[in-house]
Design a protein around this motif. Structure first.
Motif, PDB file in Angstrom:
ATOM      1  N   ARG A  98      -2.732  14.016   6.419  1.00 31.57           N
ATOM      2  CA  ARG A  98      -3.931  13.225   6.148  1.00 31.57           C
ATOM      3  C   ARG A  98      -4.991  13.401   7.222  1.00 31.57           C
ATOM      4  O   ARG A  98      -6.187  13.501   6.916  1.00 31.57           O
ATOM      5  CB  ARG A  98      -3.544  11.751   6.007  1.00 31.57           C
ATOM      6  CG  ARG A  98      -2.712  11.463   4.757  1.00 31.57           C
ATOM      7  CD  ARG A  98      -2.104  10.071   4.816  1.00 31.57           C
ATOM      8  NE  ARG A  98      -1.292   9.786   3.641  1.00 31.57           N
ATOM      9  CZ  ARG A  98      -0.509   8.708   3.507  1.00 31.57           C
ATOM     10  NH1 ARG A  98      -0.456   7.816   4.496  1.00 31.57           N
ATOM     11  NH2 ARG A  98       0.187   8.518   2.408  1.00 31.57           N
ATOM     12  N   GLY A 141      -3.597   5.288   6.310  1.00 33.04           N
ATOM     13  CA  GLY A 141      -4.331   4.869   5.115  1.00 33.04           C
ATOM     14  C   GLY A 141      -4.957   3.493   5.221  1.00 33.04           C
ATOM     15  O   GLY A 141      -5.275   2.871   4.197  1.00 33.04           O
ATOM     16  N   GLY A 163      -4.080   8.046  10.012  1.00 31.53           N
ATOM     17  CA  GLY A 163      -3.535   8.721   8.848  1.00 31.53           C
ATOM     18  C   GLY A 163      -2.655   7.848   7.978  1.00 31.53           C
ATOM     19  O   GLY A 163      -2.197   8.297   6.915  1.00 31.53           O
TER      20      GLY A 163
END
Length: 212
Positions: free
Chosen positions: A148, A34, A32
């Protein structure tokens, strides 16, 4: 080390600077954070620079539209490929097997900068296998990690909590040339710009302290 003389012709191997191998840049961080998004943006931004190589990972998972662009193998096929020497680095996480292609070793020997998403747990092996190692850690607050991961729609809240609890701490191997940190808690463009800037500095082999 002298600065880059410019990219080699497209498709040609970049010459090793002063005969030295290129750096392996290990991109790490919790689920999460990125990492895949930043890698995709950087790969596109540096696509015309053949001194950078962004390898596709091989994963024992079917490729999904909202996940990283990777190659898929069944567990049996992965084990066979590993036994045949198809990978230069492998690890297991979250019930899956991951591998980086053996082509990486040739790329590094040619002086290219290889950038790949790896598990923090495999950093000691990466340090032993690759003579030049940089680590870029991507971090974000826990609430953003949860949001996310949940947005992917593949795990229940309990599974997300378990995934984040299993995350390993960052233990950088001795001898790593650089450790860099990016806080990906704002607009992705800002984090991507910082990520690409670090890659270009690593390419120039300019030493600098941990960022954060």
């Amino acid at each position: 080390m002298s600065p880059d003389a410019g990219p080699a012709p497209r498709g040609a191997a970049a010459p090793a600077e002063n005969g030295s191998p290129g750096p392996f840049v290990a991109v790490v961080g919790p689920s999460g954070a990125g990492k895949d998004s930043l890698l995709a943006i950087a790969a596109a931004a540096l696509a015309t620079d053949s001194t950078f190589f962004f390898p596709r990972r091989v994963v024992t998972r079917i490729a999904l539209a909202d996940a990283e662009d990777h190659d898929s193998l069944t567990p049996a096929a992965f084990a066979a490929a590993e036994a045949a020497g198809a990978f230069c680095l492998t690890w297991s996480a979250h019930g899956l097997s991951y591998g980086l292609p053996s082509e990486i070793s040739k790329r590094l020997k040619a002086g290219e900068t290889v950038v790949a998403n790896v598990s923090r747990a495999v950093l000691p092996e990466a340090a032993a296998r690759f003579s030049r190692l940089h680590v870029i850690e991507i971090v974000a607050p826990r609430h953003l990690l949860v949001e996310r991961i949940a947005a992917r729609g593949r795990e229940t809240p309990a599974e997300i909590d378990l995934r984040l609890r299993r995350q390993a701490t960052l233990d950088v191997p001795e001898g790593a040339e650089g450790v860099h940190r990016i806080h990906n808690d704002r607009a992705i463009d800002a984090a991507a710009a910082a990520f690409i800037a670090i890659l270009r500095r690593v390419r120039r082999s300019l030493p600098h302290p941990m960022e954060g």
